[in-house]
Write a protein that holds these residues in place. Structure first.
Motif, PDB file in Angstrom:
ATOM      1  N   GLN A 166      30.873  13.757 -23.638  1.00 27.96           N
ATOM      2  CA  GLN A 166      30.249  12.686 -23.159  1.00 27.96           C
ATOM      3  C   GLN A 166      30.857  11.613 -21.667  1.00 27.96           C
ATOM      4  O   GLN A 166      30.190  11.602 -21.104  1.00 27.96           O
ATOM      5  CB  GLN A 166      30.171  12.094 -24.077  1.00 27.96           C
ATOM      6  CG  GLN A 166      29.461  10.531 -24.512  1.00 27.96           C
ATOM      7  CD  GLN A 166      28.402  10.886 -24.562  1.00 27.96           C
ATOM      8  OE1 GLN A 166      27.572  11.650 -25.255  1.00 27.96           O
ATOM      9  NE2 GLN A 166      27.159  10.213 -23.498  1.00 27.96           N
ATOM     10  N   ASP A 167      31.903  11.798 -20.956  1.00 30.76           N
ATOM     11  CA  ASP A 167      32.366  11.913 -20.137  1.00 30.76           C
ATOM     12  C   ASP A 167      31.923  12.217 -18.764  1.00 30.76           C
ATOM     13  O   ASP A 167      31.490  11.372 -17.832  1.00 30.76           O
ATOM     14  CB  ASP A 167      33.854  11.760 -19.992  1.00 30.76           C
ATOM     15  CG  ASP A 167      35.435  10.876 -21.286  1.00 30.76           C
ATOM     16  OD1 ASP A 167      34.181   9.768 -21.831  1.00 30.76           O
ATOM     17  OD2 ASP A 167      35.923  10.790 -21.398  1.00 30.76           O
TER      18      ASP A 167
ATOM     19  N   ASP B 234      28.174  11.275 -19.046  1.00 32.45           N
ATOM     20  CA  ASP B 234      28.431   9.494 -19.323  1.00 32.45           C
ATOM     21  C   ASP B 234      28.215   8.742 -17.181  1.00 32.45           C
ATOM     22  O   ASP B 234      27.729   9.126 -16.225  1.00 32.45           O
ATOM     23  CB  ASP B 234      29.091   8.833 -18.905  1.00 32.45           C
ATOM     24  CG  ASP B 234      28.372   8.453 -20.582  1.00 32.45           C
ATOM     25  OD1 ASP B 234      27.353   8.429 -21.283  1.00 32.45           O
ATOM     26  OD2 ASP B 234      29.617   8.452 -21.404  1.00 32.45           O
ATOM     27  N   ALA B 235      28.980  10.022 -16.074  1.00 22.70           N
ATOM     28  CA  ALA B 235      30.139  10.212 -14.976  1.00 22.70           C
ATOM     29  C   ALA B 235      27.826  11.270 -14.364  1.00 22.70           C
ATOM     30  O   ALA B 235      28.059  10.071 -13.366  1.00 22.70           O
ATOM     31  CB  ALA B 235      30.698  11.031 -14.780  1.00 22.70           C
ATOM     32  N   THR B 236      27.915  11.778 -15.184  1.00 24.08           N
ATOM     33  CA  THR B 236      26.879  12.253 -13.639  1.00 24.08           C
ATOM     34  C   THR B 236      25.214  11.723 -13.460  1.00 24.08           C
ATOM     35  O   THR B 236      24.656  11.219 -13.272  1.00 24.08           O
ATOM     36  CB  THR B 236      25.721  13.599 -14.779  1.00 24.08           C
ATOM     37  OG1 THR B 236      26.972  14.230 -14.864  1.00 24.08           O
ATOM     38  CG2 THR B 236      24.231  14.125 -14.075  1.00 24.08           C
ATOM     39  N   VAL B 237      25.223  10.427 -15.109  1.00 23.73           N
ATOM     40  CA  VAL B 237      23.893   9.427 -15.289  1.00 23.73           C
ATOM     41  C   VAL B 237      24.398   8.230 -14.227  1.00 23.73           C
ATOM     42  O   VAL B 237      23.446   8.111 -13.464  1.00 23.73           O
ATOM     43  CB  VAL B 237      23.667   9.210 -16.793  1.00 23.73           C
ATOM     44  CG1 VAL B 237      23.297   7.838 -16.466  1.00 23.73           C
ATOM     45  CG2 VAL B 237      23.209  10.068 -17.389  1.00 23.73           C
ATOM     46  N   ASP B 238      25.444   7.695 -13.898  1.00 24.23           N
ATOM     47  CA  ASP B 238      26.379   6.678 -13.107  1.00 24.23           C
ATOM     48  C   ASP B 238      25.989   7.133 -11.710  1.00 24.23           C
ATOM     49  O   ASP B 238      25.381   6.719 -11.214  1.00 24.23           O
ATOM     50  CB  ASP B 238      27.713   6.836 -13.112  1.00 24.23           C
ATOM     51  CG  ASP B 238      27.674   6.198 -14.582  1.00 24.23           C
ATOM     52  OD1 ASP B 238      26.789   5.301 -15.086  1.00 24.23           O
ATOM     53  OD2 ASP B 238      29.000   6.032 -15.633  1.00 24.23           O
TER      54      ASP B 238
ATOM     55  N   ASN C 251      25.019  19.724 -10.671  1.00 25.29           N
ATOM     56  CA  ASN C 251      25.896  19.197 -11.887  1.00 25.29           C
ATOM     57  C   ASN C 251      27.215  19.512 -10.490  1.00 25.29           C
ATOM     58  O   ASN C 251      28.021  20.291 -10.852  1.00 25.29           O
ATOM     59  CB  ASN C 251      25.675  19.484 -12.695  1.00 25.29           C
ATOM     60  CG  ASN C 251      26.808  18.547 -13.574  1.00 25.29           C
ATOM     61  OD1 ASN C 251      28.009  17.852 -13.310  1.00 25.29           O
ATOM     62  ND2 ASN C 251      26.469  18.712 -14.817  1.00 25.29           N
ATOM     63  N   ARG C 252      27.680  18.912  -9.805  1.00 29.77           N
ATOM     64  CA  ARG C 252      29.364  19.034  -9.133  1.00 29.77           C
ATOM     65  C   ARG C 252      30.366  19.077 -10.526  1.00 29.77           C
ATOM     66  O   ARG C 252      31.199  19.701  -9.925  1.00 29.77           O
ATOM     67  CB  ARG C 252      29.539  18.342  -8.613  1.00 29.77           C
ATOM     68  CG  ARG C 252      28.691  17.800  -7.077  1.00 29.77           C
ATOM     69  CD  ARG C 252      28.795  15.833  -5.827  1.00 29.77           C
ATOM     70  NE  ARG C 252      28.261  15.180  -6.942  1.00 29.77           N
ATOM     71  CZ  ARG C 252      29.487  14.112  -7.291  1.00 29.77           C
ATOM     72  NH1 ARG C 252      30.559  14.716  -6.575  1.00 29.77           N
ATOM     73  NH2 ARG C 252      29.117  13.142  -7.818  1.00 29.77           N
ATOM     74  N   ARG C 253      29.790  18.906 -11.393  1.00 33.04           N
ATOM     75  CA  ARG C 253      30.970  19.247 -12.669  1.00 33.04           C
ATOM     76  C   ARG C 253      31.582  20.041 -13.430  1.00 33.04           C
ATOM     77  O   ARG C 253      31.570  20.353 -13.529  1.00 33.04           O
ATOM     78  CB  ARG C 253      31.108  17.872 -13.705  1.00 33.04           C
ATOM     79  CG  ARG C 253      31.349  16.274 -12.252  1.00 33.04           C
ATOM     80  CD  ARG C 253      31.306  15.180 -13.209  1.00 33.04           C
ATOM     81  NE  ARG C 253      31.589  13.808 -12.836  1.00 33.04           N
ATOM     82  CZ  ARG C 253      30.461  13.418 -12.388  1.00 33.04           C
ATOM     83  NH1 ARG C 253      29.304  13.596 -11.561  1.00 33.04           N
ATOM     84  NH2 ARG C 253      31.626  12.181 -11.953  1.00 33.04           N
ATOM     85  N   GLY C 254      30.277  21.232 -12.708  1.00 39.52           N
ATOM     86  CA  GLY C 254      29.759  22.285 -13.829  1.00 39.52           C
ATOM     87  C   GLY C 254      29.885  22.055 -14.815  1.00 39.52           C
ATOM     88  O   GLY C 254      28.837  20.837 -15.644  1.00 39.52           O
ATOM     89  N   SER C 255      28.349  23.429 -15.419  1.00 40.63           N
ATOM     90  CA  SER C 255      27.899  23.216 -16.401  1.00 40.63           C
ATOM     91  C   SER C 255      28.914  23.131 -17.273  1.00 40.63           C
ATOM     92  O   SER C 255      29.717  23.592 -17.770  1.00 40.63           O
ATOM     93  CB  SER C 255      27.099  24.237 -16.489  1.00 40.63           C
ATOM     94  OG  SER C 255      27.522  25.699 -16.349  1.00 40.63           O
ATOM     95  N   LYS C 256      28.172  23.031 -19.176  1.00 40.87           N
ATOM     96  CA  LYS C 256      29.054  22.999 -20.568  1.00 40.87           C
ATOM     97  C   LYS C 256      29.777  24.410 -20.418  1.00 40.87           C
ATOM     98  O   LYS C 256      30.366  24.910 -21.164  1.00 40.87           O
ATOM     99  CB  LYS C 256      27.955  22.516 -21.599  1.00 40.87           C
ATOM    100  CG  LYS C 256      29.044  22.727 -22.845  1.00 40.87           C
ATOM    101  CD  LYS C 256      28.541  22.147 -23.985  1.00 40.87           C
ATOM    102  CE  LYS C 256      28.697  22.101 -25.091  1.00 40.87           C
ATOM    103  NZ  LYS C 256      28.013  21.650 -26.079  1.00 40.87           N
ATOM    104  N   ASP C 257      28.245  25.605 -20.160  1.00 41.84           N
ATOM    105  CA  ASP C 257      28.146  27.092 -20.415  1.00 41.84           C
ATOM    106  C   ASP C 257      29.488  27.214 -19.520  1.00 41.84           C
ATOM    107  O   ASP C 257      30.941  28.347 -19.703  1.00 41.84           O
ATOM    108  CB  ASP C 257      27.290  27.436 -20.128  1.00 41.84           C
ATOM    109  CG  ASP C 257      25.934  27.484 -20.503  1.00 41.84           C
ATOM    110  OD1 ASP C 257      26.752  27.450 -22.096  1.00 41.84           O
ATOM    111  OD2 ASP C 257      24.857  27.843 -20.860  1.00 41.84           O
ATOM    112  N   SER C 258      29.743  27.236 -18.156  1.00 43.41           N
ATOM    113  CA  SER C 258      30.821  27.505 -17.216  1.00 43.41           C
ATOM    114  C   SER C 258      32.041  26.249 -17.381  1.00 43.41           C
ATOM    115  O   SER C 258      33.482  26.885 -17.330  1.00 43.41           O
ATOM    116  CB  SER C 258      31.085  26.753 -15.945  1.00 43.41           C
ATOM    117  OG  SER C 258      30.996  25.529 -15.799  1.00 43.41           O
ATOM    118  N   GLN C 259      32.766  25.707 -18.609  1.00 43.85           N
ATOM    119  CA  GLN C 259      33.519  25.176 -18.917  1.00 43.85           C
ATOM    120  C   GLN C 259      34.344  25.851 -19.961  1.00 43.85           C
ATOM    121  O   GLN C 259      35.484  26.107 -20.342  1.00 43.85           O
ATOM    122  CB  GLN C 259      33.420  23.799 -19.225  1.00 43.85           C
ATOM    123  CG  GLN C 259      33.495  22.788 -18.389  1.00 43.85           C
ATOM    124  CD  GLN C 259      33.207  21.651 -18.241  1.00 43.85           C
ATOM    125  OE1 GLN C 259      33.238  21.082 -19.978  1.00 43.85           O
ATOM    126  NE2 GLN C 259      32.821  21.104 -17.221  1.00 43.85           N
TER     127      GLN C 259
END
Length: 88
Positions: free
Chosen positions: A12-13, A16-20, A78-86
């Motif tokens: 969720q964080d 939220d960061a992606t939306v921000d 998505n600079r933070r990576g996808s959920k799958d990659s995590q």
């Protein structure tokens, strides 16, 4: 329940960061001040109603639609990576 190195609210964080980030980027692109009377691309007169509704307008509706389509086709990632990659 935390899994791996991520905390309980990590997903969720990240959302939220992606939306921000997207909201900040959109706000930076907003123009201010008086708009143009004629479109800077095709030199067609921009209607007064549009100039009042969109502060800092520089394009007619037709040229704005073309520009919006071109920007929408640009790859956004998505600079933070996808959920799958995590999860790997």
């Amino acid at each position: 329940m935390a899994t791996g190195w991520a905390g309980d609210g990590a997903v969720q964080d990240q959302i939220d960061a992606t939306v921000d980030d997207a909201v900040s980027r959109a706000r930076r692109q907003l123009r201010t001040g008086p708009g143009l009377i004629r479109c800077e691309e095709c030199d067609v007169e921009i209607p007064e109603a549009r100039r009042k509704a969109v502060p800092g307008v520089r394009l007619c509706v037709a040229c704005q639609e073309i520009q919006d389509r071109e920007h929408a086709s640009a790859a956004i990632f998505n600079r933070r990576g996808s959920k799958d990659s995590q999860l790997r």
